[in-house]
Enzyme design. Structure first.
Site, PDB file in Angstrom:
ATOM      1  N   ASP A 130      -9.993   3.795   1.335  1.00  0.00           N
ATOM      2  CA  ASP A 130     -10.130   3.322   2.727  1.00  0.00           C
ATOM      3  C   ASP A 130     -10.820   4.373   3.600  1.00  0.00           C
ATOM      4  OD1 ASP A 130      -9.004   0.810   2.445  1.00  0.00           O
ATOM      5  OD2 ASP A 130      -6.960   1.534   2.786  1.00  0.00           O
ATOM      6  N   LYS A 134       0.799  -1.235   0.000  1.00  0.00           N
ATOM      7  CA  LYS A 134       0.000   0.000   0.000  1.00  0.00           C
ATOM      8  C   LYS A 134       0.836   1.292   0.000  1.00  0.00           C
ATOM      9  CE  LYS A 134      -4.459  -1.087   1.989  1.00  0.00           C
ATOM     10  NZ  LYS A 134      -5.402  -0.741   3.026  1.00  0.00           N
TER      11      LYS A 134
END
Ligand code: ATR
Length: 276
Positions: free
Chosen positions: A102, A66
């Protein structure tokens, strides 16, 4: 011709993203498939080349890529730079563009339960990658105050400085108070542990956990017993996925259908791992 999407990470064998995206493709009759690609830490650059060469249309990105993927992409959204992570990559006119959904997952999880974050006093436990997305969502939604607690003081001090919030020592967690408490550490994952005493939870009215295995973590179980409104980790996962689907296809995913499928799947995994 079917378009190909997927998730890259390590491990990915238990990922719930294929369940969500494939179901949404099927339901909306989109000719596309979504696979799980295990990509080791040191293989990221090769994976990016493969995505380009194979014409893969989009990927979800998970641990351990990520953060590191940011420097390999052609473009990334401003939000990714602030949060320091990309969880979605989409091919746009031959370029690979990074996004982060997210934080939207966090925001929508609260919205879906009718919780307005605006003006709320929030306590966040943890100062890792997940915490950064939670902080961003809280700030964006206009909370009045964020207090951060993390086991390693140096990490929370730095994060608090970066996002202009307050950090308090881990030892003071027992005196935490506010409207909402959000658990972002890995404590409680596949275990019966909580990072905070049940007693302290009575100082709050809403609790969210980002851990979803088990679905009812010790933290959420304690919170429920104390009468708090609880939001489990699957909600964030669901809504980050819904937002990701929109980036992939430009379409709204069938939320209720995906929600049911996710809960069914997690219950199966709980049984498999004997966590229920
Ligand atoms: P993620 O990206 O999932 O947030 P991470 O960056 O490794 O993962 O962060 C994990 C978080 O869980 C950190 O806040 C970590 O605390 P430290 O900064 O002290 O390492 C927290 N954490 C993990 N295990 C913990 C434990 N046993 N007790 C308390 N906090 C823990």
């Amino acid at each position: 011709m079917y378009d190909v999407y997927g998730i890259i990470g390590d491990p990915v064998s238990h990922s719930l993203s294929p369940v969500m995206h494939n179901l949404a493709f099927r339901e909306l009759q989109i000719k596309a498939v979504y696979g799980a690609f295990r990509v080791k830490k040191e293989e990221l650059l090769q994976a990016i080349e493969a995505i380009k060469v194979l014409g893969i249309r989009g990927v979800s990105v998970t641990i351990p890529h990520k953060e590191s993927i940011i420097s390999y992409l052609d473009e990334v959204s401003e939000v990714c730079r602030v949060i320091g992570a990309v969880n979605t990559v989409v091919r746009r006119e031959g370029k690979l563009v990074g996004y982060n959904t997210d934080w939207i997952g966090v925001m929508r999880a609260f919205e879906a339960r009718g919780v307005d974050l605006k003006g709320k006093r929030v306590v966040i436990i943890g100062a890792g990658g997940a915490s950064r997305a939670v902080i961003y969502a809280c700030k964006k939604a206009g909370v009045s105050k964020i207090v951060l607690y993390n086991r390693t003081w140096e990490r929370s001090r730095k994060l608090a400085q970066e996002f202009a919030l307050e950090a308090k020592p881990w030892e003071a967690l027992d005196q935490a108070e506010g409207d909402i408490i959000i658990q972002t550490t890995s404590v409680g994952l596949k275990s019966k542990e909580s990072p905070i005493s049940s007693e302290t939870l009575k100082n709050f009215s809403i609790a969210m956990d980002i851990v979803y295995l088990p679905l009812k973590t010790k933290f959420l179980e304690d919170a429920e017993k104390r009468g708090l409104l609880t939001i489990d980790g699957l909600q964030m996962l669901l809504y980050q996925g819904v937002e990701q689907f929109k980036l992939f296809t430009g379409l709204e995913a069938p939320v209720k259908l995906l929600e049911e499928a996710l809960y069914d799947e997690v219950k199966k995994i709980e049984k498999e791992l004997k966590l229920g």
